[in-house]
Write a protein that holds these residues in place. Sequence first.
Motif, PDB file in Angstrom:
ATOM      1  N   MET A   1      -4.201   6.705  12.371  1.00  0.00           N
ATOM      2  CA  MET A   1      -4.198   6.978  10.947  1.00  0.00           C
ATOM      3  C   MET A   1      -4.557   5.715  10.165  1.00  0.00           C
ATOM      4  O   MET A   1      -4.049   4.638  10.465  1.00  0.00           O
ATOM      5  CB  MET A   1      -2.817   7.499  10.536  1.00  0.00           C
ATOM      6  N   ARG A   2      -5.433   5.854   9.199  1.00  0.00           N
ATOM      7  CA  ARG A   2      -5.810   4.727   8.344  1.00  0.00           C
ATOM      8  C   ARG A   2      -5.434   5.060   6.903  1.00  0.00           C
ATOM      9  O   ARG A   2      -5.741   6.150   6.410  1.00  0.00           O
ATOM     10  CB  ARG A   2      -7.306   4.447   8.457  1.00  0.00           C
ATOM     11  N   LEU A   3      -4.795   4.128   6.214  1.00  0.00           N
ATOM     12  CA  LEU A   3      -4.341   4.326   4.848  1.00  0.00           C
ATOM     13  C   LEU A   3      -5.044   3.337   3.939  1.00  0.00           C
ATOM     14  O   LEU A   3      -5.024   2.130   4.196  1.00  0.00           O
ATOM     15  CB  LEU A   3      -2.825   4.149   4.765  1.00  0.00           C
ATOM     16  N   THR A   4      -5.674   3.840   2.868  1.00  0.00           N
ATOM     17  CA  THR A   4      -6.444   2.993   1.968  1.00  0.00           C
ATOM     18  C   THR A   4      -6.103   3.333   0.522  1.00  0.00           C
ATOM     19  O   THR A   4      -6.094   4.513   0.139  1.00  0.00           O
ATOM     20  CB  THR A   4      -7.954   3.209   2.171  1.00  0.00           C
ATOM     21  N   GLU A   5      -5.843   2.306  -0.284  1.00  0.00           N
ATOM     22  CA  GLU A   5      -5.658   2.530  -1.721  1.00  0.00           C
ATOM     23  C   GLU A   5      -7.043   2.561  -2.361  1.00  0.00           C
ATOM     24  O   GLU A   5      -7.707   1.536  -2.495  1.00  0.00           O
ATOM     25  CB  GLU A   5      -4.793   1.435  -2.346  1.00  0.00           C
ATOM     26  N   VAL A   6      -7.500   3.739  -2.727  1.00  0.00           N
ATOM     27  CA  VAL A   6      -8.876   3.923  -3.211  1.00  0.00           C
ATOM     28  C   VAL A   6      -8.982   3.796  -4.721  1.00  0.00           C
ATOM     29  O   VAL A   6     -10.076   3.635  -5.264  1.00  0.00           O
ATOM     30  CB  VAL A   6      -9.441   5.275  -2.752  1.00  0.00           C
ATOM     31  N   ALA A   7      -7.869   3.857  -5.409  1.00  0.00           N
ATOM     32  CA  ALA A   7      -7.762   3.650  -6.848  1.00  0.00           C
ATOM     33  C   ALA A   7      -6.310   3.278  -7.088  1.00  0.00           C
ATOM     34  O   ALA A   7      -5.463   3.488  -6.211  1.00  0.00           O
ATOM     35  CB  ALA A   7      -8.145   4.921  -7.619  1.00  0.00           C
ATOM     36  N   PRO A   8      -5.988   2.698  -8.231  1.00  0.00           N
ATOM     37  CA  PRO A   8      -4.600   2.302  -8.455  1.00  0.00           C
ATOM     38  C   PRO A   8      -3.621   3.457  -8.235  1.00  0.00           C
ATOM     39  O   PRO A   8      -3.726   4.510  -8.868  1.00  0.00           O
ATOM     40  CB  PRO A   8      -4.605   1.840  -9.919  1.00  0.00           C
ATOM     41  N   GLN A   9      -2.738   3.256  -7.264  1.00  0.00           N
ATOM     42  CA  GLN A   9      -1.683   4.219  -6.950  1.00  0.00           C
ATOM     43  C   GLN A   9      -2.189   5.536  -6.344  1.00  0.00           C
ATOM     44  O   GLN A   9      -1.474   6.546  -6.339  1.00  0.00           O
ATOM     45  CB  GLN A   9      -0.833   4.522  -8.194  1.00  0.00           C
ATOM     46  N   VAL A  10      -3.403   5.510  -5.818  1.00  0.00           N
ATOM     47  CA  VAL A  10      -3.984   6.677  -5.136  1.00  0.00           C
ATOM     48  C   VAL A  10      -4.350   6.238  -3.726  1.00  0.00           C
ATOM     49  O   VAL A  10      -5.197   5.354  -3.546  1.00  0.00           O
ATOM     50  CB  VAL A  10      -5.232   7.216  -5.865  1.00  0.00           C
ATOM     51  N   TYR A  11      -3.744   6.866  -2.726  1.00  0.00           N
ATOM     52  CA  TYR A  11      -3.894   6.444  -1.340  1.00  0.00           C
ATOM     53  C   TYR A  11      -4.522   7.566  -0.511  1.00  0.00           C
ATOM     54  O   TYR A  11      -4.026   8.691  -0.500  1.00  0.00           O
ATOM     55  CB  TYR A  11      -2.528   6.080  -0.750  1.00  0.00           C
ATOM     56  N   ALA A  12      -5.609   7.220   0.166  1.00  0.00           N
ATOM     57  CA  ALA A  12      -6.279   8.154   1.063  1.00  0.00           C
ATOM     58  C   ALA A  12      -5.816   7.884   2.481  1.00  0.00           C
ATOM     59  O   ALA A  12      -5.928   6.753   2.973  1.00  0.00           O
ATOM     60  CB  ALA A  12      -7.790   7.999   0.971  1.00  0.00           C
TER      61      ALA A  12
END
Length: 239
Positions: A1-12
């Motif tokens: 699993m990979r977790l990325t913050e793609v926008a402030p406070q939004v995590y993909a």
Amino acid sequence: MRLTEVAPQVYAATGRAVNWTILKDGDDLTLIDAGYPGDLADVRTSLAEVGGRLRAVLVTHAHVDHIGGLPGLLATYDVPVYTSAREAAHARREFLEQAGPTDVARIAWRPRSWPWIRHLLTAGALDDVSVPRAEAFPEPLEVPGRPVPVATPGHTSGHTAYLLPGAKALVTGDALVTGHPLSGDVGPQRIASFFHHDVAVAEQALDILAEVDATVILPGHGPVHHGSAAAAVAAARAR
């Protein structure tokens, strides 16, 4: 699993074959979708990595690869599960709109199908999954991250995308994807038509997405895409 913050406070969160999204608002979290049953440990890990208290779950649609982790998760978290009224009934398994073993068998000859089929078997795709507590959105929908539901039926009859206006991000579920284990391409695209409940209505859902003011696309399958929703829809249709 990979977790990325793609926008402030939004995590993909990118799982092995499907994605989910986490919204953070102060110390509170909203989870959008929850992967296959076999993704439960990764869903839990992603919530822990973001940190905070889970307050609500939203569902784009009730296919097993998007709600599979919910029964296990809800055994720990006493939180509401919201989606459209039609999809809530689908999640409760009052009816089922999902490709089954016969549909999968028809495409087994494709070279890319076998790794995906093996993953289905190990990820719990054949499990009997339902979410009895699923319910229709309250009015107004006030959950962490302030997502705005966007009705996009076709993939399922109650499919919903979610706009995050402050981040100009759009969670598209399977109405628009950027990849899939059965696809050899990466970039905005339609998911294979046999997954859709109604192909013609799913095509109309793309028109709806094209009108949304968003510049970050978080699909149910494939990598996050940066660019306008209108351009993403146009690229999908150009394939």
